[in-house]
Motif scaffolding. Structure first.
Motif, PDB file in Angstrom:
ATOM      1  N   MET A   1      -3.588 -10.464  -3.134  1.00  0.00           N
ATOM      2  CA  MET A   1      -2.415 -10.004  -2.406  1.00  0.00           C
ATOM      3  C   MET A   1      -2.161 -10.966  -1.243  1.00  0.00           C
ATOM      4  O   MET A   1      -3.089 -11.414  -0.582  1.00  0.00           O
ATOM      5  N   SER A   2      -0.913 -11.272  -0.978  1.00  0.00           N
ATOM      6  CA  SER A   2      -0.575 -12.172   0.130  1.00  0.00           C
ATOM      7  C   SER A   2      -0.676 -11.426   1.459  1.00  0.00           C
ATOM      8  O   SER A   2      -0.633 -10.192   1.500  1.00  0.00           O
ATOM      9  N   TRP A   3      -0.782 -12.185   2.540  1.00  0.00           N
ATOM     10  CA  TRP A   3      -0.834 -11.566   3.869  1.00  0.00           C
ATOM     11  C   TRP A   3       0.438 -10.771   4.127  1.00  0.00           C
ATOM     12  O   TRP A   3       0.408  -9.691   4.703  1.00  0.00           O
ATOM     13  N   GLN A   4       1.578 -11.305   3.679  1.00  0.00           N
ATOM     14  CA  GLN A   4       2.841 -10.601   3.882  1.00  0.00           C
ATOM     15  C   GLN A   4       2.848  -9.256   3.146  1.00  0.00           C
ATOM     16  O   GLN A   4       3.361  -8.269   3.658  1.00  0.00           O
ATOM     17  N   ALA A   5       2.241  -9.218   1.974  1.00  0.00           N
ATOM     18  CA  ALA A   5       2.182  -7.965   1.213  1.00  0.00           C
ATOM     19  C   ALA A   5       1.356  -6.909   1.953  1.00  0.00           C
ATOM     20  O   ALA A   5       1.681  -5.720   1.898  1.00  0.00           O
ATOM     21  N   TYR A   6       0.304  -7.335   2.651  1.00  0.00           N
ATOM     22  CA  TYR A   6      -0.475  -6.382   3.448  1.00  0.00           C
ATOM     23  C   TYR A   6       0.393  -5.763   4.545  1.00  0.00           C
ATOM     24  O   TYR A   6       0.329  -4.565   4.800  1.00  0.00           O
ATOM     25  N   VAL A   7       1.192  -6.592   5.204  1.00  0.00           N
ATOM     26  CA  VAL A   7       2.087  -6.090   6.258  1.00  0.00           C
ATOM     27  C   VAL A   7       3.130  -5.146   5.651  1.00  0.00           C
ATOM     28  O   VAL A   7       3.335  -4.036   6.123  1.00  0.00           O
ATOM     29  N   ASP A   8       3.774  -5.614   4.566  1.00  0.00           N
ATOM     30  CA  ASP A   8       4.870  -4.844   3.974  1.00  0.00           C
ATOM     31  C   ASP A   8       4.422  -3.548   3.316  1.00  0.00           C
ATOM     32  O   ASP A   8       5.062  -2.513   3.488  1.00  0.00           O
ATOM     33  N   SER A   9       3.316  -3.595   2.553  1.00  0.00           N
ATOM     34  CA  SER A   9       2.916  -2.390   1.817  1.00  0.00           C
ATOM     35  C   SER A   9       1.874  -1.556   2.554  1.00  0.00           C
ATOM     36  O   SER A   9       2.038  -0.347   2.697  1.00  0.00           O
ATOM     37  N   SER A  10       0.816  -2.172   3.062  1.00  0.00           N
ATOM     38  CA  SER A  10      -0.261  -1.405   3.682  1.00  0.00           C
ATOM     39  C   SER A  10       0.102  -0.869   5.062  1.00  0.00           C
ATOM     40  O   SER A  10      -0.306   0.231   5.428  1.00  0.00           O
ATOM     41  N   LEU A  11       0.850  -1.636   5.837  1.00  0.00           N
ATOM     42  CA  LEU A  11       1.215  -1.194   7.188  1.00  0.00           C
ATOM     43  C   LEU A  11       2.563  -0.481   7.187  1.00  0.00           C
ATOM     44  O   LEU A  11       2.626   0.743   7.267  1.00  0.00           O
ATOM     45  N   VAL A  12       3.633  -1.232   7.068  1.00  0.00           N
ATOM     46  CA  VAL A  12       4.982  -0.653   7.150  1.00  0.00           C
ATOM     47  C   VAL A  12       5.248   0.274   5.966  1.00  0.00           C
ATOM     48  O   VAL A  12       5.831   1.348   6.126  1.00  0.00           O
ATOM     49  N   GLY A  13       4.777  -0.112   4.792  1.00  0.00           N
ATOM     50  CA  GLY A  13       4.986   0.705   3.597  1.00  0.00           C
ATOM     51  C   GLY A  13       4.319   2.062   3.650  1.00  0.00           C
ATOM     52  O   GLY A  13       4.688   2.974   2.911  1.00  0.00           O
ATOM     53  N   SER A  14       3.348   2.223   4.529  1.00  0.00           N
ATOM     54  CA  SER A  14       2.656   3.507   4.674  1.00  0.00           C
ATOM     55  C   SER A  14       3.563   4.574   5.286  1.00  0.00           C
ATOM     56  O   SER A  14       3.317   5.764   5.142  1.00  0.00           O
ATOM     57  N   GLY A  15       4.592   4.120   6.017  1.00  0.00           N
ATOM     58  CA  GLY A  15       5.457   5.055   6.726  1.00  0.00           C
ATOM     59  C   GLY A  15       4.919   5.439   8.102  1.00  0.00           C
ATOM     60  O   GLY A  15       5.604   6.091   8.882  1.00  0.00           O
ATOM     61  N   HIS A  16       3.689   5.032   8.407  1.00  0.00           N
ATOM     62  CA  HIS A  16       3.073   5.370   9.692  1.00  0.00           C
ATOM     63  C   HIS A  16       3.332   4.331  10.772  1.00  0.00           C
ATOM     64  O   HIS A  16       3.073   4.577  11.954  1.00  0.00           O
ATOM     65  N   LEU A  17       3.813   3.149  10.356  1.00  0.00           N
ATOM     66  CA  LEU A  17       4.134   2.069  11.290  1.00  0.00           C
ATOM     67  C   LEU A  17       5.528   1.559  10.957  1.00  0.00           C
ATOM     68  O   LEU A  17       5.932   1.576   9.797  1.00  0.00           O
ATOM     69  N   ASP A  18       6.252   1.103  11.978  1.00  0.00           N
ATOM     70  CA  ASP A  18       7.580   0.549  11.689  1.00  0.00           C
ATOM     71  C   ASP A  18       7.595  -0.978  11.735  1.00  0.00           C
ATOM     72  O   ASP A  18       8.527  -1.608  11.257  1.00  0.00           O
ATOM     73  N   LYS A  19       6.534  -1.588  12.298  1.00  0.00           N
ATOM     74  CA  LYS A  19       6.424  -3.041  12.359  1.00  0.00           C
ATOM     75  C   LYS A  19       4.951  -3.413  12.288  1.00  0.00           C
ATOM     76  O   LYS A  19       4.089  -2.622  12.681  1.00  0.00           O
TER      77      LYS A  19
END
Length: 131
Positions: A1-19
């Motif tokens: 998984m790319s670093w960007q995918a971690y930001v997009d799916s694991s962080l922001v995609g969780s719905g618990h973070l907006d950025k």
């Protein structure tokens, strides 16, 4: 998984973070970030200094605050590998792994505890993966 995918799916995609962002543990580069979430070089260096407890940065941040994406936050807690800062009902979570620092931002509509848990969980995952 790319670093960007971690930001997009694991962080922001969780719905618990907006950025979110992932920066190097040296604080000299951004590996991935949400659109419109810019962590300036001096802000990265300060986060690193707080998390590595160098040069009195933690005490200074407790006294003067912490800046991320040009906004000032009040440092609420700084532990061995993580820091938590607030600005009204929004907040910043930064967690250090072996090679990276994960920075999450939660908005007013999100629960700080859930944002923290999500950011810490990604850090745990990356540590187990050797990062």
């Amino acid at each position: 998984m790319s670093w960007q995918a971690y930001v997009d799916s694991s962080l922001v995609g969780s719905g618990h973070l907006d950025k979110g962002a992932i920066i190097s543990v040296a604080g000299d580069s951004v590996w991935a970030t949400s659109a419109g979430f810019t962590i300036k070089p001096e802000e990265m260096k300060n986060i690193v200094a707080i998390l590595t407890q160098s040069g009195g940065a933690k005490d200074k941040a407790f006294a003067d605050g912490l800046h991320v994406d040009g906004e000032r936050y009040v440092l609420a807690r700084a532990e061995d590998r993580s820091l938590y800062a607030r600005q009204g009902r929004t907040g910043i979570i930064a967690v250090k792994t072996k090679q990276a620092i994960i920075v999450g931002h939660h908005g007013e509509a999100q629960i700080a505890g859930n944002a923290t848990q999500t950011t810490e969980a990604l850090a745990d995952y990356l540590i187990k993966a050797g990062y």
